[in-house]
Design a protein around this motif. Structure first.
Motif, PDB file in Angstrom:
ATOM      1  N   CYS A 209       0.851  -1.197   0.000  1.00 30.85           N
ATOM      2  CA  CYS A 209       0.000   0.000   0.000  1.00 30.85           C
ATOM      3  C   CYS A 209       0.886   1.247   0.000  1.00 30.85           C
ATOM      4  O   CYS A 209       1.077   1.884   1.045  1.00 30.85           O
ATOM      5  N   PRO A 210       1.451   1.616  -1.146  1.00 29.27           N
ATOM      6  CA  PRO A 210       2.374   2.763  -1.165  1.00 29.27           C
ATOM      7  C   PRO A 210       1.693   4.111  -0.961  1.00 29.27           C
ATOM      8  O   PRO A 210       2.368   5.084  -0.642  1.00 29.27           O
ATOM      9  N   ASN A 211       0.369   4.182  -1.153  1.00 31.71           N
ATOM     10  CA  ASN A 211      -0.346   5.444  -0.954  1.00 31.71           C
ATOM     11  C   ASN A 211       0.378   6.609  -1.624  1.00 31.71           C
ATOM     12  O   ASN A 211       0.771   7.594  -0.987  1.00 31.71           O
ATOM     13  N   ALA A 212       0.541   6.491  -2.945  1.00 30.79           N
ATOM     14  CA  ALA A 212       1.344   7.463  -3.688  1.00 30.79           C
ATOM     15  C   ALA A 212       0.761   8.866  -3.665  1.00 30.79           C
ATOM     16  O   ALA A 212       1.495   9.846  -3.816  1.00 30.79           O
ATOM     17  N   ARG A 213      -0.532   8.993  -3.480  1.00 34.08           N
ATOM     18  CA  ARG A 213      -1.154  10.330  -3.463  1.00 34.08           C
ATOM     19  C   ARG A 213      -0.913  11.068  -2.153  1.00 34.08           C
ATOM     20  O   ARG A 213      -1.219  12.247  -2.050  1.00 34.08           O
ATOM     21  N   TRP A 218       6.015  11.346  -0.463  1.00 31.84           N
ATOM     22  CA  TRP A 218       6.686  11.807  -1.668  1.00 31.84           C
ATOM     23  C   TRP A 218       8.198  11.854  -1.455  1.00 31.84           C
ATOM     24  O   TRP A 218       8.690  12.129  -0.358  1.00 31.84           O
ATOM     25  N   LEU A 219       8.926  11.587  -2.542  1.00 35.12           N
ATOM     26  CA  LEU A 219      10.388  11.519  -2.495  1.00 35.12           C
ATOM     27  C   LEU A 219      10.972  12.599  -3.394  1.00 35.12           C
ATOM     28  O   LEU A 219      10.524  12.783  -4.526  1.00 35.12           O
ATOM     29  N   SER A 220      11.970  13.302  -2.897  1.00 35.48           N
ATOM     30  CA  SER A 220      12.594  14.380  -3.665  1.00 35.48           C
ATOM     31  C   SER A 220      13.781  13.874  -4.470  1.00 35.48           C
ATOM     32  O   SER A 220      14.572  13.052  -4.000  1.00 35.48           O
ATOM     33  N   CYS A 221      13.894  14.390  -5.691  1.00 33.93           N
ATOM     34  CA  CYS A 221      15.063  14.099  -6.529  1.00 33.93           C
ATOM     35  C   CYS A 221      15.942  15.337  -6.684  1.00 33.93           C
ATOM     36  O   CYS A 221      16.987  15.294  -7.352  1.00 33.93           O
ATOM     37  N   ILE A 222      15.554  16.449  -6.075  1.00 34.07           N
ATOM     38  CA  ILE A 222      16.252  17.717  -6.250  1.00 34.07           C
ATOM     39  C   ILE A 222      17.506  17.760  -5.383  1.00 34.07           C
ATOM     40  O   ILE A 222      17.506  17.343  -4.218  1.00 34.07           O
ATOM     41  N   ASP A 223      18.597  18.275  -5.969  1.00 32.04           N
ATOM     42  CA  ASP A 223      19.875  18.402  -5.267  1.00 32.04           C
ATOM     43  C   ASP A 223      20.391  17.051  -4.774  1.00 32.04           C
ATOM     44  O   ASP A 223      21.134  16.978  -3.788  1.00 32.04           O
ATOM     45  N   MET A 224      20.011  15.984  -5.444  1.00 29.80           N
ATOM     46  CA  MET A 224      20.496  14.653  -5.078  1.00 29.80           C
ATOM     47  C   MET A 224      21.561  14.202  -6.070  1.00 29.80           C
ATOM     48  O   MET A 224      21.369  14.276  -7.279  1.00 29.80           O
ATOM     49  N   GLN A 225      22.692  13.754  -5.564  1.00 35.87           N
ATOM     50  CA  GLN A 225      23.738  13.188  -6.396  1.00 35.87           C
ATOM     51  C   GLN A 225      23.463  11.706  -6.603  1.00 35.87           C
ATOM     52  O   GLN A 225      22.883  11.041  -5.746  1.00 35.87           O
ATOM     53  N   MET A 283       8.005  10.567  -7.511  1.00 34.61           N
ATOM     54  CA  MET A 283       9.021  11.617  -7.592  1.00 34.61           C
ATOM     55  C   MET A 283       8.643  12.756  -8.548  1.00 34.61           C
ATOM     56  O   MET A 283       9.287  13.796  -8.527  1.00 34.61           O
ATOM     57  N   GLU A 284       7.639  12.555  -9.399  1.00 32.18           N
ATOM     58  CA  GLU A 284       7.230  13.625 -10.321  1.00 32.18           C
ATOM     59  C   GLU A 284       5.721  13.825 -10.231  1.00 32.18           C
ATOM     60  O   GLU A 284       4.968  12.863 -10.063  1.00 32.18           O
ATOM     61  N   PHE A 285       5.294  15.090 -10.422  1.00 24.26           N
ATOM     62  CA  PHE A 285       3.920  15.448 -10.112  1.00 24.26           C
ATOM     63  C   PHE A 285       3.336  16.374 -11.175  1.00 24.26           C
ATOM     64  O   PHE A 285       4.071  16.943 -11.992  1.00 24.26           O
TER      65      PHE A 285
END
Length: 428
Positions: A209-213, A218-225, A283-285
């Motif tokens: 049950c990831p409950n993506a909404r 939510w997971l951020s991809c910003i400023d991630m190496q 990761m995208e919305f």
């Protein structure tokens, strides 16, 4: 209303013996959530050859926490649950990011409550249903009863802690769909039974049950190496030629301010897809509310951060990337509960598909003991002692050739159960 369950109560079943041979298999009238949910064109024909027949010999009801827990343990079966449904309210000071919003304009704003220092005269009053996207019933400020609902009580956990900090409660099986509905009906999410019983990890639960909404997930991809064990353009570091330098991550300029973000990972589609499948988090919305964010089809939106704020709310920061201008823009939402954020942004369709909740294993809610106590007898459990007629069982079908067991067979299935051997589901 004829033919509906509007205003119905679980205990009515005990006092309406005429319906004890009119309970039909699920496949006759599948539960739907829409314009046709009150239609059942096959009902009359199914009743003529319906094999299901039972008798209720006794009914027991409990109204307090301790007796309800005891009845669940002693009966060893699912019990009927009845309780009020309620709204909760949030008061947001009409300053800072809320000041220019329509909710803070004359005619909509309200005087701030005096029991708390809001630092300003007027507030925006936000109201939503008393359950969150984690399937937890909760309280916040006012307790406003707006109706009632029936569910199945399947267990309890004295130690489970909800998002609002309430400890202990009952685990309920609900019939609601996991979906985003307009406020005040509100967004709905749910969990699995093992999660509420604290039998699996959070990561394990995201497999089921990831409950993506739910913005809390939510997971951020910003400023991630890209890390030493992550994929780079679809390849693992070990698969790249020796001596290959790690990719340089250029900062993308921001259109509306001087800030710049490393968007390299966000724009690496194959890497993002792999991470979404691994972490079971979106990761995208896309923007759903043009009053907060741009709905330009060239704009891709990404989650940056959620900062705790006043009154159990958060400030969500989203970063948009324009694929034409290749510039970013930042949207900082006013402080609000996550359930309101879910009305403004939602994961892209491909990630919603990848991260769909299991229809077989999700659907459970958590009802804290404290709210049952607050209901003062309006929340209760009901146990029926039932004897089933011999003709109700498919194994006896040969004895009743005039009855149709096809619908019973098509409504019978095996309960799916995903098992884990530890807190990291992909470790094997």
């Amino acid at each position: 209303m004829d033919g509906s369950t509007e205003g119905g109560e679980i205990q009515w079943l005990k006092y309406l013996p005429d319906v004890w041979n009119k309970v039909l298999p699920h496949s006759v009238c599948p539960y739907t959530d829409g314009a046709h949910e009150h239609e059942c064109p096959g009902m009359d024909d199914a009743l003529k050859t319906n094999p299901i027949k039972f008798n209720i010999t006794a009914m027991h009801t409990t109204y307090d926490v301790e007796m309800s827990r005891r009845m669940l343990m002693e009966s060893g079966r699912v019990l009927g649950w009845s309780s009020p449904t309620h709204y909760v309210s949030y008061y947001m000071p009409c300053n800072d990011l809320w000041a220019a919003r329509p909710e803070c304009q004359e005619g909509k704003r309200v005087p701030c409550p005096t029991y708390r220092n809001y630092g300003t005269q007027y507030c925006a009053r936000l109201e939503t249903s008393g359950y969150n996207l984690d399937g937890e019933f909760f309280m916040h400020d006012q307790y406003i009863i707006e109706g009632g609902h029936a569910m199945n009580a399947v267990g309890f956990n004295d130690h489970f802690v909800t998002q609002s900090g309430q400890v202990g409660g009952f685990v309920l099986m609900n019939s609601w769909h996991d979906a985003i509905y307009p406020i005040p009906r509100g967004p709905r999410g749910s969990h699995s039974l093992p999660f509420y019983l604290s039998e699996i990890s959070d990561w394990d639960e995201r497999i089921i049950c990831p409950n993506a909404r739910n913005p809390r997930n939510w997971l951020s991809c910003i400023d991630m190496q890209v890390g030493p064990h992550s994929r780079v353009n679809g390849n693992l570091p070990a698969q790249m030629p020796k001596g290959t330098p790690r990719p340089h991550n250029p900062l993308v300029p921001t259109a509306n301010n001087a800030e710049a973000y490393d968007m390299n990972l966000c724009l690496a589609n194959s890497d993002v897809e792999w991470i979404v499948r691994l972490m079971r988090q979106p990761m995208e919305f896309v923007c759903k509310d043009a009053s907060y964010c741009s709905q330009d089809p060239d704009m891709r939106w990404f989650f940056k951060s959620a900062t705790p704020d006043v009154s159990d709310t958060q400030r969500y920061t989203m970063v948009g990337y324009n694929t034409t201008s290749q510039q970013t823009s930042t949207v900082v939402l006013p402080p609000m509960p996550a359930e309101f954020v879910a009305e403004i942004f939602t994961p892209i369709d491909s990630e919603l598909t990848t991260l769909a909740n299991s229809n077989d294993e999700c659907g459970f809610y958590f009802f804290p003991y404290d709210i049952m106590k607050l209901a003062r007898g309006a929340a209760f459990l009901t146990d029926f002692e039932i004897t089933w007629d011999n003709q109700s069982y498919v194994s006896n079908a040969a004895q009743y050739p005039s009855l149709n067991y096809d619908l019973v067979k098509s409504s019978t299935g095996n309960q799916a159960r995903t098992t884990f051997d530890g807190p990291t589901p992909f470790a094997r």
